[in-house]
Design a protein around this motif. Structure first.
Motif, PDB file in Angstrom:
ATOM      1  N   ALA A 148       0.830  -1.204   0.000  1.00 58.27           N
ATOM      2  CA  ALA A 148       0.000   0.000   0.000  1.00 58.27           C
ATOM      3  C   ALA A 148       0.865   1.255   0.000  1.00 58.27           C
ATOM      4  O   ALA A 148       0.616   2.209  -0.764  1.00 58.27           O
ATOM      5  N   GLU A 203      -8.446  -3.550   2.465  1.00 61.75           N
ATOM      6  CA  GLU A 203      -9.825  -3.987   2.647  1.00 61.75           C
ATOM      7  C   GLU A 203      -9.823  -5.445   3.107  1.00 61.75           C
ATOM      8  O   GLU A 203      -9.232  -6.307   2.453  1.00 61.75           O
ATOM      9  N   LYS A 248      -6.866   1.410 -11.557  1.00 64.07           N
ATOM     10  CA  LYS A 248      -7.406   0.750 -10.367  1.00 64.07           C
ATOM     11  C   LYS A 248      -6.356  -0.254  -9.914  1.00 64.07           C
ATOM     12  O   LYS A 248      -5.752  -0.950 -10.748  1.00 64.07           O
ATOM     13  N   ALA A 301       1.079   4.019  -3.071  1.00 68.66           N
ATOM     14  CA  ALA A 301       0.682   5.396  -2.747  1.00 68.66           C
ATOM     15  C   ALA A 301       1.777   6.366  -3.165  1.00 68.66           C
ATOM     16  O   ALA A 301       1.500   7.474  -3.645  1.00 68.66           O
ATOM     17  N   ARG A 313      -4.272   7.154  -5.440  1.00 62.90           N
ATOM     18  CA  ARG A 313      -5.026   7.794  -4.370  1.00 62.90           C
ATOM     19  C   ARG A 313      -5.775   6.757  -3.537  1.00 62.90           C
ATOM     20  O   ARG A 313      -6.111   5.683  -4.011  1.00 62.90           O
ATOM     21  N   ASP A 314      -6.027   7.146  -2.302  1.00 61.30           N
ATOM     22  CA  ASP A 314      -6.840   6.338  -1.391  1.00 61.30           C
ATOM     23  C   ASP A 314      -6.383   4.886  -1.385  1.00 61.30           C
ATOM     24  O   ASP A 314      -7.200   3.955  -1.431  1.00 61.30           O
ATOM     25  N   VAL A 315      -5.089   4.658  -1.329  1.00 60.44           N
ATOM     26  CA  VAL A 315      -4.584   3.288  -1.273  1.00 60.44           C
ATOM     27  C   VAL A 315      -4.773   2.780   0.149  1.00 60.44           C
ATOM     28  O   VAL A 315      -4.266   3.356   1.109  1.00 60.44           O
ATOM     29  N   HIS A 316      -5.521   1.688   0.284  1.00 55.66           N
ATOM     30  CA  HIS A 316      -5.871   1.209   1.615  1.00 55.66           C
ATOM     31  C   HIS A 316      -6.074  -0.302   1.601  1.00 55.66           C
ATOM     32  O   HIS A 316      -6.112  -0.930   0.538  1.00 55.66           O
ATOM     33  N   GLU A 372     -16.733  -0.405  -7.773  1.00 53.31           N
ATOM     34  CA  GLU A 372     -15.550   0.338  -7.326  1.00 53.31           C
ATOM     35  C   GLU A 372     -14.299  -0.036  -8.119  1.00 53.31           C
ATOM     36  O   GLU A 372     -13.347   0.741  -8.177  1.00 53.31           O
ATOM     37  N   GLY A 422      -6.616   0.761  -4.527  1.00 52.46           N
ATOM     38  CA  GLY A 422      -6.387   2.186  -4.735  1.00 52.46           C
ATOM     39  C   GLY A 422      -6.827   2.562  -6.135  1.00 52.46           C
ATOM     40  O   GLY A 422      -7.276   1.713  -6.918  1.00 52.46           O
ATOM     41  N   HIS A 423      -6.669   3.842  -6.479  1.00 49.13           N
ATOM     42  CA  HIS A 423      -7.091   4.268  -7.810  1.00 49.13           C
ATOM     43  C   HIS A 423      -6.362   5.551  -8.201  1.00 49.13           C
ATOM     44  O   HIS A 423      -5.759   6.235  -7.370  1.00 49.13           O
ATOM     45  N   ARG A 424      -6.449   5.848  -9.478  1.00 46.40           N
ATOM     46  CA  ARG A 424      -5.987   7.120 -10.036  1.00 46.40           C
ATOM     47  C   ARG A 424      -6.998   7.486 -11.120  1.00 46.40           C
ATOM     48  O   ARG A 424      -7.221   6.695 -12.047  1.00 46.40           O
TER      49      ARG A 424
END
Length: 450
Positions: free
Chosen positions: A48, A62, A146, A52, A57-60, A170, A73-75
């Motif tokens: 992660a 789950e 993604k 990042a 973005r928003d790499v997390h 998502e 995550g995504h861009r």
């Protein structure tokens, strides 16, 4: 364009090696019976943080239904540009016989131009390939991205397969790069277009109320292990080919072949031992069902007694080619095992999991862009390869995203010895495939533009 990427990626390879060394050092085996789950969490956190840093973005993390953690995550895409999903997995196979390793399994070691360590190819080498491609592009990423990095692929516990359907929106993308395969050989650009499915069972044979002294009762007393051996032997013909009643075994492969001498060398077949089955190696490996006895429970040689076994069991795995329903294949396997029972012995067959086979559609813009990228990097057209193994996520992705193109590629090739002792990766393949990925994203940005 290619010269620019060549220089950028060449300059990034020392970092790629350092990254891979850090990842390999984490024994991320997703089996809490063998390794603490904290190792997988450490690997997930490392992945992660690394992605990042590339600008996603928003790499997390789950948590999935089997308790493993996926890195997501995504861009966002530039206006009108398509989106590409990048997949890999950070969990690894256990090292198996550590004494068979020529260097510590969880310490990246360079030898004869290759990098050795558990997960060096499968699949941490592909994670490093993704990172190197994104670092080479920097802020000039021409598509949306993604990210999906799995944490329990090797254990086959299905966490991500169950997580995906309710979260499909998502992770939607126009092309999915499933980077958990590789080239047919070092330096031969390849996309995998076919995966066999899976159907496993455990068969138990019972004959007596308990073990009996073989001197007093051996002869007329039915031997459960002997009965099991007969049942298992019925799954193969005289040439060793898989023969299961009700299951078609005449499939043929139309893509790249697999030279028999190369296969013997890659598989480590001993001199004088014949290959099993008939037809081409590719037919047998990628287009036909294949049965394997994974294990047998019976008295071991050391410590065994002079007794007639009352019970024995075996775990049987059936690989299923595209075009064959995995559940129907399991039904045929169960029926065959029951029908093959000799001497009226009691047979119980416990069903384990099934996984669907997969065949890719190669006629879209993603494959056109990939072929162009591979020609630029390798100087030769892309070829198509089958895989005898399974990636259970692929049929789930195909069902969730019927309009998306699914591409299977990566740094793994036969010399990597994935799942075996002394797994390794060719660093030149990491560099070349990172260049392919970066170039593909540029080409697909135009080919897939909406």
């Amino acid at each position: 364009m290619t010269d620019e990427l060549d220089g950028l990626i060449a300059g990034l390879m020392p970092r790629a090696r350092a990254d891979l060394a850090e990842l390999v050092a984490i024994p991320s085996v997703a089996d809490p019976r063998q390794y603490p789950p904290e190792h997988c969490l450490r690997a997930a956190a490392w992945v992660a943080a690394a992605f990042a840093e590339t600008g996603l973005r928003d790499v997390h993390l789950e948590e999935t239904p089997d308790g493993s953690h996926a890195v997501i995550g995504h861009r966002p895409p530039p206006p009108g540009a398509p989106t590409v999903l990048l997949y890999a997995h950070y969990d690894v196979q256990p090292p198996l016989d550590e004494a068979a390793w020529h260097s510590p399994p969880f310490e990246l070691t360079e030898r004869d131009g290759r990098w050795y360590g558990r997960g060096a190819a499968d699949c941490k080498g592909n994670i490093v390939m993704h990172l190197t491609a994104l670092r080479a592009l920097g802020e000039d990423v021409p598509v949306g991205l993604k990210l999906l990095v799995e944490g329990s692929e090797e254990q086959g516990t299905g966490g991500l397969e169950r997580y995906l359907p309710p979260h499909a929106g998502e992770l939607h993308a126009d092309a999915l790069l499933i980077c958990d395969t590789g080239n047919v050989a070092v330096g031969v650009p390849t996309a995998t277009t076919s995966l066999r499915g899976l159907a496993d069972v455990v068969v138990t044979v019972s004959t007596l109320a308990g073990d009996l002294h073989s001197g007093m009762f051996g002869g007329p007393a039915p031997d459960a292990l002997a009965a099991l051996i007969r049942i298992l032997d019925s799954l193969r013909d005289a040439d060793g080919g898989t023969r299961i009643d009700g299951l078609d075994d005449d499939g043929g492969w139309s893509g790249a072949g697999y030279d028999e001498d190369s296969f013997r060398a890659d598989a480590g077949v001993l001199d004088g031992v014949r290959l099993t089955g008939s037809g081409s190696v590719a037919d047998r490996l990628w287009a036909r069902p294949a049965v394997t006895v994974l294990g047998i429970d019976c008295p071991p040689v050391v410590g065994s007694a002079a007794a007639v076994p009352a019970a024995a069991r075996a775990r049987v795995s059936l690989r299923v080619p595209p075009g064959t329903d995995a559940r129907a294949a399991q039904d045929a396997l169960v029926a065959h095992l029951l029908a093959a029972a000799p001497w009226g012995v009691r047979v119980d067959v416990e069903r384990e999991g099934t996984g669907a086979a997969f065949r890719a559609d190669t006629g879209g813009p993603a494959y056109t862009a990939l072929d162009r990228a591979m020609r630029e990097v390798y100087g030769t057209p892309m070829t198509f390869l089958g895989q005898g193994g399974s990636i259970p996520l692929c049929p789930v992705l195909a069902a969730a995203y019927p309009d998306a193109e699914i591409v299977l590629m990566g740094v793994e090739e036969p010399r990597c010895l994935i799942h075996a002792p002394n797994e390794s990766v060719d660093p030149d393949e990491i560099a070349r495939m990172a260049r392919v990925e970066a170039s593909f994203l540029r080409h697909f940005a135009n080919a897939g533009r909406r």
